[in-house]
Design an enzyme around this catalytic site. Structure first.
Site, PDB file in Angstrom:
ATOM      1  N   LYS A  83       0.680  -1.209  -0.010  1.00 13.62           N
ATOM      2  CA  LYS A  83       0.103  -0.212   0.188  1.00 13.62           C
ATOM      3  C   LYS A  83       0.972   1.387   0.017  1.00 13.62           C
ATOM      4  CE  LYS A  83      -4.329   0.613   2.454  1.00 13.62           C
ATOM      5  NZ  LYS A  83      -4.757   0.651   3.974  1.00 13.62           N
TER       6      LYS A  83
HETATM    7  C1  E4P Z   1      -8.215   1.112   4.092  1.00 12.28           C
HETATM    8  O1  E4P Z   1      -7.398   0.547   3.258  1.00 12.28           O
HETATM    9  C2  E4P Z   1      -8.260   2.380   4.791  1.00 12.28           C
HETATM   10  O2  E4P Z   1      -6.953   2.591   5.115  1.00 12.28           O
HETATM   11  C3  E4P Z   1      -9.192   2.550   5.837  1.00 12.28           C
HETATM   12  O3  E4P Z   1     -10.592   2.059   5.032  1.00 12.28           O
HETATM   13  C4  E4P Z   1      -9.476   3.814   6.315  1.00 12.28           C
HETATM   14  O4  E4P Z   1     -10.821   3.960   7.227  1.00 12.28           O
HETATM   15  P1  E4P Z   1     -10.956   5.196   8.168  1.00 12.28           P
HETATM   16  O5  E4P Z   1     -11.151   6.423   7.315  1.00 12.28           O
HETATM   17  O6  E4P Z   1     -12.207   4.661   8.989  1.00 12.28           O
HETATM   18  O7  E4P Z   1      -9.529   5.263   8.992  1.00 12.28           O
END
Ligand code: E4P
Length: 217
Positions: A83
């Site tokens: 990522k």
């Molecule tokens: C997933 O890959 C993201 O990092 C995550 O969905 C972020 O979610 P949040 O905005 O609730 O922290």
């Protein structure tokens, strides 16, 4: 639609995977912090539970640093998906990593133009953050719809991974628009099965069944 679970809690992942619900997992530095686990150990355990891609996020912000971290993370297991953030260095790392055969999830996407750049960089997944856009009174679902249209216009293979999901309606709306994947927190994933009429109907069937005095088998 594929379901990823958005957590680094290994026990939750094991339970949801046993229900046959999981096509992958997403983690991020905040989720690792919440789990209280070591990133390498937790990610290794998660990769052993789930067959699909497990997103592990780099924390360096420069290209060389990202590539160094990606090399370490990618050695954890074959199903690691690196990522990277949606910055120029992140996009450069995305191009280099996908060209070398790695899966890459470009995260922290908040606009259709950013998603277009990620597709051009060969991203495996683009992660638009619905909930965080909604928090700012910007319609996160509209961004998903715009990305879907743009990717379809040009035949980009990058999969739209609806992220920052907060509600069961987010899941439904993302599915209606045609997001390829939703990454969903465990509680929201479990809430998808809930409907008061299902519970009420089951109670009524069981009450009537008792009155028959019968047993199956
Ligand atoms: C997933 O890959 C993201 O990092 C995550 O969905 C972020 O979610 P949040 O905005 O609730 O922290």
């Amino acid at each position: 639609m594929k379901f990823f679970v958005d957590t680094a809690e290994v026990d939750e992942i094991r339970e949801l995977n046993a229900l046959g619900l999981l096509d992958g997992v997403t983690t991020n530095p905040s989720l690792i912090m919440k789990s209280g686990r070591d990133i390498m150990e937790a990610t290794r355990e998660i990769c052993a539970i789930v067959d699909g891609p497990v997103s592990a996020e780099v924390t360096a912000v420069d290209f060389d640093g990202m590539m160094g971290e990606a090399e370490i993370l990618s050695k954890i297991a074959d199903n690691i998906c690196i990522k990277v953030p949606l910055t120029f260095d992140g996009l450069k790392a995305c191009k280099a990593l996908t060209s070398a055969g790695h899966k890459v999830n470009v995260t922290l996407c908040f606009s259709a133009n950013q998603a277009l750049l990620a597709a051009k960089a060969g991203a495996t997944f683009i992660s638009p953050f619905i909930g965080r856009l909604d928090d700012m009174a910007i319609d996160g679902m509209e961004v998903i719809a715009e990305i879907r249209k743009i990717y379809d216009n040009y035949g980009y293979a990058t999969e739209i991974l609806a992220a920052s999901i907060r509600t069961v309606n987010h899941v439904k709306e993302a599915a209606l628009i045609g997001a390829d994947v939703a990454t969903v927190p465990p509680a929201t994933l479990r809430a998808l099965v809930k409907h008061p009429l299902t519970d009420k109907g089951l109670d009524a069937f069981l009450a009537d069944w008792q009155k028959t005095g019968q047993r199956i088998g």
